[in-house]
Design a protein around this motif. Structure first.
Motif, PDB file in Angstrom:
ATOM      1  N   MET A 287      24.889  -4.095  33.622  1.00 35.02           N
ATOM      2  CA  MET A 287      26.199  -4.445  34.161  1.00 35.02           C
ATOM      3  C   MET A 287      26.954  -3.203  34.605  1.00 35.02           C
ATOM      4  O   MET A 287      27.612  -3.196  35.657  1.00 35.02           O
ATOM      5  CB  MET A 287      27.019  -5.211  33.119  1.00 35.02           C
ATOM      6  CG  MET A 287      28.390  -5.649  33.615  1.00 35.02           C
ATOM      7  SD  MET A 287      29.280  -6.694  32.430  1.00 35.02           S
ATOM      8  CE  MET A 287      28.337  -8.216  32.587  1.00 35.02           C
ATOM      9  N   LEU A 288      26.880  -2.126  33.822  1.00 38.95           N
ATOM     10  CA  LEU A 288      27.558  -0.881  34.195  1.00 38.95           C
ATOM     11  C   LEU A 288      26.971  -0.305  35.474  1.00 38.95           C
ATOM     12  O   LEU A 288      27.700   0.241  36.315  1.00 38.95           O
ATOM     13  CB  LEU A 288      27.468   0.124  33.050  1.00 38.95           C
ATOM     14  CG  LEU A 288      28.263  -0.235  31.793  1.00 38.95           C
ATOM     15  CD1 LEU A 288      27.894   0.697  30.640  1.00 38.95           C
ATOM     16  CD2 LEU A 288      29.768  -0.192  32.051  1.00 38.95           C
ATOM     17  N   LEU A 289      25.667  -0.423  35.648  1.00 43.39           N
ATOM     18  CA  LEU A 289      25.042   0.014  36.901  1.00 43.39           C
ATOM     19  C   LEU A 289      25.563  -0.820  38.070  1.00 43.39           C
ATOM     20  O   LEU A 289      25.875  -0.284  39.139  1.00 43.39           O
ATOM     21  CB  LEU A 289      23.522  -0.106  36.793  1.00 43.39           C
ATOM     22  CG  LEU A 289      22.824   0.904  35.879  1.00 43.39           C
ATOM     23  CD1 LEU A 289      21.378   0.488  35.641  1.00 43.39           C
ATOM     24  CD2 LEU A 289      22.880   2.313  36.477  1.00 43.39           C
ATOM     25  N   THR A 290      25.666  -2.126  37.861  1.00 43.88           N
ATOM     26  CA  THR A 290      26.181  -3.003  38.913  1.00 43.88           C
ATOM     27  C   THR A 290      27.616  -2.643  39.281  1.00 43.88           C
ATOM     28  O   THR A 290      28.003  -2.700  40.459  1.00 43.88           O
ATOM     29  CB  THR A 290      26.119  -4.477  38.459  1.00 43.88           C
ATOM     30  OG1 THR A 290      24.757  -4.836  38.220  1.00 43.88           O
ATOM     31  CG2 THR A 290      26.712  -5.403  39.502  1.00 43.88           C
ATOM     32  N   LEU A 291      28.401  -2.236  38.297  1.00 43.88           N
ATOM     33  CA  LEU A 291      29.791  -1.856  38.553  1.00 43.88           C
ATOM     34  C   LEU A 291      29.917  -0.482  39.201  1.00 43.88           C
ATOM     35  O   LEU A 291      31.019  -0.063  39.559  1.00 43.88           O
ATOM     36  CB  LEU A 291      30.583  -1.884  37.245  1.00 43.88           C
ATOM     37  CG  LEU A 291      30.888  -3.270  36.673  1.00 43.88           C
ATOM     38  CD1 LEU A 291      31.495  -3.166  35.276  1.00 43.88           C
ATOM     39  CD2 LEU A 291      31.820  -4.045  37.595  1.00 43.88           C
TER      40      LEU A 291
END
Length: 317
Positions: A287-291
């Motif tokens: 999720m952090l990568l997606t953000l």
């Protein structure tokens, strides 16, 4: 809103190599493994094994009813070659005598690294669980009957810090341990942290500030200004629980409020019917990568900040 648990293979294929790489050296300071009176999906030996397989650096076992330091000390001995440091602390709930300096002294003297202010026994939590703030009764319940909680606050009837807190804070300072604000309401945390700083406590953290605690984004910024770290519960954001209740945009908001340098993530997982902690960490990294967060920023938020808070480098020295 209820969500189906999402398995590991649902993580985008493009993220998987980075997820595996970034998990090496990660730290979970909020693992709810068993044994426990709360319903759990895994025991601490399993949590340790899964953490070792992923290359995690440390896991802190948290139970609301007892200090797990003897348990993790024994497991550390049995799994010495696995490369994961196991930690625990002292939860100041009814079952531990509440604001009990003797429990704190004993726990810290045998190696506890955290002292949690009341969680399940906090007056703030009791109000939440009795339906004033949690009308659907979503918070987990013990698997066996326990006496009704006696609500605890760090403030007396006049709104002043209770005298019992002084010796406890002095012990935390003397042992260079971590003070967690537990499930206190935000209005209780301000005087607690102010007095803690005055008495020499340098390691402070507020857990899941937007859940039960009642903290706003402005409060999060102010807590950081006092020198505290902010821990967010992975299970609140990623699809590994049956009651995920926060969106990715909200995750970005709370990270930006505290800044990458003072934000870290604990799984807050291990409950029955929820995913295991390591699965939560994998989804959070994705999720952090997606953000759009960089590898360096992600490493700080899943590894470096938690390690700094609990003094892992000091412990290894």
């Amino acid at each position: 809103m209820a969500f189906e648990l999402t398995p590991e293979h649902a993580i985008p294929a493009a993220h998987r190599p980075a997820v595996e790489r970034l998990l090496v050296g990660s730290v979970d300071l909020h693992c709810h493994s068993g044994p426990s009176l709360m319903p759990r999906s895994l025991d601490s030996a399993t949590a340790l094994e899964e953490a070792a397989q992923a290359g995690m650096r440390a896991v802190l076992v948290k139970d609301h009813f007892y200090g797990a330091t003897p348990l993790v000390t024994q497991l550390q001995t049995l799994f010495a070659a696995r490369g994961v440091t196991l930690l625990s602390g002292v939860p100041l709930n009814n079952s531990m005598g509440g604001l009990n300096r003797f429990a704190v002294a004993h726990g810290l003297n045998i190696g506890a690294r955290y002292v949690w202010m009341p969680t399940l026994s906090a007056a703030n939590h009791v109000a939440y669980e009795r339906g004033k703030l949690d009308p659907k009764g979503n918070f987990p319940r013990p698997t066996k009957a326990m006496p009704e909680a006696e609500p605890l606050s760090v403030l007396d009837g006049a709104g002043k810090l209770r005298e019992e807190l002084g010796p406890i804070l002095d012990l935390i300072a003397a042992h260079d341990a971590v003070l967690s604000s537990g499930h206190l309401n935000i209005r209780e945390i301000w005087p607690l942290f102010e007095e803690a700083k005055r008495r020499g406590v340098t390691r402070m953290v507020t857990n899941h500030p937007t859940y039960i605690i009642g903290a706003s984004l402005a409060d999060i910024r102010a807590l950081v200004g006092m020198g505290a770290y902010i821990e967010h519960s992975i299970g609140m954001y990623v699809p590994v629980t049956t009651e995920r209740n926060h969106r990715p945009d909200e995750l970005r908001d709370v990270i930006e409020a505290a800044g990458v340098g003072r934000t870290f993530f604990g799984s807050d997982l291990g409950q029955r019917n929820n995913g295991h902690p390591i699965l939560g960490f994998k989804h959070m990294v994705s999720m952090l990568l997606t953000l759009g967060y960089s590898n360096d920023d992600i490493t700080r938020m899943i590894s470096g900040n938690a390690a700094a808070l609990v003094g892992l480098d000091r412990a290894a020295a």
